[in-house]
Structures are given as structure tokens and as C-alpha cells.
Design an enzyme around this catalytic site. Sequence first.
Site, short mmCIF file in Angstrom:
data_model
loop_
_atom_site.label_atom_id
_atom_site.label_comp_id
_atom_site.label_asym_id
_atom_site.label_seq_id
_atom_site.Cartn_x
_atom_site.Cartn_y
_atom_site.Cartn_z
N ASP A 12 -19.13 -3.12 -3.09
CA ASP A 12 -17.70 -2.80 -3.23
C ASP A 12 -17.33 -2.53 -4.69
OD1 ASP A 12 -14.72 -2.99 -2.80
OD2 ASP A 12 -15.46 -3.52 -0.81
N SER A 62 -10.38 -0.23 -0.83
CA SER A 62 -11.31 -0.83 0.13
C SER A 62 -10.89 -0.61 1.57
CB SER A 62 -11.46 -2.33 -0.15
OG SER A 62 -12.02 -2.51 -1.43
N ASP A 154 10.13 2.13 -6.12
CA ASP A 154 8.81 2.78 -6.20
C ASP A 154 8.80 3.83 -7.31
OD1 ASP A 154 7.98 1.29 -3.99
OD2 ASP A 154 8.81 2.76 -2.60
N ARG A 261 6.73 5.39 6.30
CA ARG A 261 6.27 4.00 6.41
C ARG A 261 7.26 3.22 7.29
NH1 ARG A 261 4.60 -0.08 1.49
NH2 ARG A 261 5.68 -1.88 2.34
N LYS A 336 -13.67 -9.73 1.35
CA LYS A 336 -13.96 -8.43 1.98
C LYS A 336 -14.29 -8.56 3.47
CE LYS A 336 -13.36 -6.23 -1.86
NZ LYS A 336 -12.26 -5.26 -2.09
N ASP A 403 -16.06 -5.03 -7.32
CA ASP A 403 -14.63 -4.72 -7.20
C ASP A 403 -13.78 -5.89 -7.67
OD1 ASP A 403 -12.39 -3.12 -6.49
OD2 ASP A 403 -12.15 -4.33 -4.69
N HIS A 407 -11.63 -5.93 -11.26
CA HIS A 407 -10.16 -5.96 -11.38
C HIS A 407 -9.68 -6.80 -12.57
CE1 HIS A 407 -8.80 -3.51 -8.13
NE2 HIS A 407 -9.47 -4.18 -7.21
N ASP A 444 -17.75 1.82 -1.44
CA ASP A 444 -16.53 2.33 -0.81
C ASP A 444 -15.60 3.05 -1.79
OD1 ASP A 444 -16.10 -0.04 -2.14
OD2 ASP A 444 -14.70 -0.85 -0.67
N HIS A 445 -15.72 2.73 -3.08
CA HIS A 445 -14.89 3.36 -4.13
C HIS A 445 -15.39 2.83 -5.46
CE1 HIS A 445 -12.78 -0.44 -4.88
NE2 HIS A 445 -12.70 -0.57 -3.57
N HIS A 462 -8.89 0.96 -9.61
CA HIS A 462 -10.04 1.66 -9.06
C HIS A 462 -10.24 2.99 -9.79
CE1 HIS A 462 -9.32 -0.60 -5.01
NE2 HIS A 462 -9.82 -1.37 -5.95
#
Length: 511
Positions: A12, A62, A154, A261, A336, A403, A407, A444-445, A462
Site C-alpha cells: 500500500d 486506497s 469545500d 453526494r 487496511k 502508505d 502519511h 494501489d497508489h 498520495h
Amino acid sequence: MSKKPVALIILDGFALRDETYGNAVAQANKPNFDRYWNEYPHTTLKACGEAVGLPEGQMGNSEVGHLNIGAGRIVYQSLTRINIAIREGEFDRNETFLAAMNHVKQHGTSLHLFGLLSDGGVHSHIHHLYALLRLAAKEGVKRVYIHGFLDGRDVGPQTAPQYIKELQEKIKEYGVGEIATLSGRYYSMDRDKRWDRVEKAYRAMVYGEGPTYRDPLECIEDSYKHGIYDEFVLPSVIVREDGRPVATIQDNDAIIFYNFRPDRAIQISNTFTNEDFREFDRGPKHPKHLFFVCLTHFSETVKGYVAFKPTNLDNTIGEVLSQHGLRQLRIAETEKYPHVTFFMSGGREEKFPGEDRILINSPKVPTYDLKPEMSAYEVTDALLKEIEADKYDAIILNYANPDMVGHSGKLEPTIKAVEAVDECLGKVVDAILAKGGIAIITADHGNADEVLTPDGKPQTAHTTNPVPVIVTKKGIKLRDGGILGDLAPTMLDLLGLPQPKEMTGKSLIVK
């Protein structure tokens, strides 16, 4: 007879880039990964943007990564799905939109467009409003009114004027639409059952009640003078010269709610669509026979038409393995675990027949840079026992470290995280090879590949860098240009199983 398992191993947050500065993946001592990369067929995959169903250029994550991996196809997120529909003309052919517009033309009534007035892209996108205005003009709908919900959350807290000005330019350009009400999202998009807030927004739209202004920008200026910014602007009514509202929502009107959303769209939608509504008195003018359109599926409680219906993810990797009577194991530590189970199965909680799951607890530390190895060794020990026991045909494993430690934006701990995972990877892959099995090593990224900015500051987000894929089977060739949605078809290919039609990804193995 011993099983020859095919294992999908997800590192990950482990992507590749040439620049070594701030790159924990490149700087780590990882003899096992390097050995497999050099000895076996390998390539890279795109794990961000439209390749995983996100807007172009947006980093992967993820949840999205595992959804795409398990589904064996691109899983379009709502924002991207609608953007693509606009780009390819499908939006203008949407039967639900056209039915709403025909409804108002037949009844000689009004079309109301409401939703969040920003380009935040979290709940809505103002470009979707523009697409609706353009479509209304094209379809010859004359009376189109906009009820703008102001954002300020936002996006910046005082950005409403720029969105209103831009909207006014679009209204002029398309020759259709008028702003009828403005309301801070605090009122119109409440989700905490504060019905007094929702009632204020409803009464502005239906009864024309609330502060009145001749000009939408005047409404914002007045609020700002009183220290009330976008999110909290009191539901306000735009009026004509004679003091009457530009428009109120009435019987036989149509509403298109362009938020995609659901969570903050449900309460106000229920206010308009629920016959058994009991939260407040909607009064004598509550509009009847509304044609109410939700952009996406909001909730079973909302009695409206849905423009973009949910896409059910049938025949994910777990379901296909189960249908063919294969035993499968999903294993990860806490951080995860939902990703290798719920997201890998297309948003399904229950196990498939023949599926087992092992959850290893993540360490209890304030932040994972304090324990970069996390629970990787415990995950590995548990998995080695299962490989030895010859129970599983397919294994899906996630190592969280690159991952979760990435972070932190701290280079040294992230290097240690990558090194711990490499040590574990060596044990697991060698055990699988000893059984005559095959490992697909991938990610995954990105994240650990870029933990410092060029000027040395922590880079905690990420990345959009490509992720590796190695298949530990000699004598095959992997094609370039693949995506995460190609991993499940590759796994089925290695297991000798047919690929279901729902999986539109393609095996990476060149035939």
C-alpha cells in the site's frame, strides 16, 4: 496434493519514480523486491485519475484502488462519471433530465435547479449546473430558476461572489435561468436532523420567506457586513422591482437537485418528496405533483427519479473465485482490513462461500512513524502458517506500512517501513514459490515514493506516480499501459479461470 496458490500482494502506497530525493521507496534497502523485479516479468500500472475512475490528474487512494483492483474494471466515482457523460454527450440524452423538462413544458410550469454553488467537487460541481442550464436552453424550457446553496467549506469561506458572477455570465450566455434564492449550506444541506435549519431553506424556496434582495450579490455583501460568510448565509429571497419573489416552487413544477453526494442531500429532498413528512409543518402551499430528480441515488427514503443510477459491482474477483469453488484468503492489519475485504468485494460486507479472512491488529501507537514496521511481521507469520497448511487457491494480502508511515511526511521512518515490508515480502513470496505458486506483487497508489517536497517540507499526500507489478512466472511477457482494473483478470488468467463479461479490464499477460 499441495495447493499452488496465486497471491495478490498489495504494497500500500508504494509507487515508482526516478527522482530519489525524498523517495523512501528508492532510498530503502529492498533486496527482495529488487530481486523479483530483476528476475521476473514486470511493468508499471497507472493508479490515479481516470484510470481509476477519478477526475484526470487526481491522486488515487486506497478505497478507490482496492475497488478497481477487485472489480477488474474502472469503477467511476460519481463526479467523474457525470463529467464523462457531459463530455461525451450522454448527459444531454439522459432520459430523467429530458422527462423533467418535458413535464414542465406540458404543464406550463417551472424548472428549479438547486444544489451547492461551487467547484469543490465534494458534494457537487458548478459545471453540472451549467450543463443543466445549457440543456434547458436546448430543450426550449423558458422558466428556469436556480436556488443556490452557498459553500464556504469545500472552497474558501468568502468565494460565493465569484461563483455567482460566473453563474450570471452563463445565464447571459445561454439565455435561460434566474437566481431565485440563496442559502448557506448550513441550512439547506443539514444532515444532523436540525430541521429548523432545513425549514428556513424550504420556506425561502416555497413561500418566498426570509430576507429579500433585488440582487444576489447584494445579499452576499449584506451578509459579509454582518460577519456572516458563505456557509452560514441566511436563506434569502431574490425579488423583482415590485417586491415579489423571482420564483417560488409550486404545484407541477420540476426540481433537479444537482448534488451528487447523498449525505447532505437527503433531508431537504425528503422535505419535498415525502408524503408522510412530520418534521415540521410544510404549510398550505406545499407543492404537489412535483417532478423531483436526484442527480444520483440519495436514499430509499427520497421519493424521486434518479438521473445517474448506481452501478452494481457484480462478479468481483472474490465472487468469481467463489463461483468456481476455489478457497480464498484475505489478510491485512486493521488499517487496511476494510480494503482487502469490503472494498475488494465491491462494497460488500459479507464473505463469499469459500472465503476466509484474517485480521491482525495494528499497533496502538499515536502515529505510525514511531513503529514503522507496524504489524507487518505478525501478518507475515500468520500468512506463512496458512501457506504451509495448503488450504487456499488464492490469497489477497495488503501491507499497510508504506502508505500509513508515508502519511507522516518523515523520510527515515518511511524508509524503515519499506524495508520491513521488503523483508516480509521475501518470506511470503519464497514460501509461495516453494509451493509452486505465483505471486502478483503490486500497489494501489503512491505515497512513500514522495514524502518530502523539493524544498524539504513534509509531503503527506498520495502521489500520482505509477505503481509496480511483478508476476513471478518465468516465460511470460507483461504488456505496458495497464491499470489497476487489469489485476483481477490477470489473477484469473493465472488460475486458468474464465473472465466474466462484467470485468472489462484485460489480463496483463501477453498471449
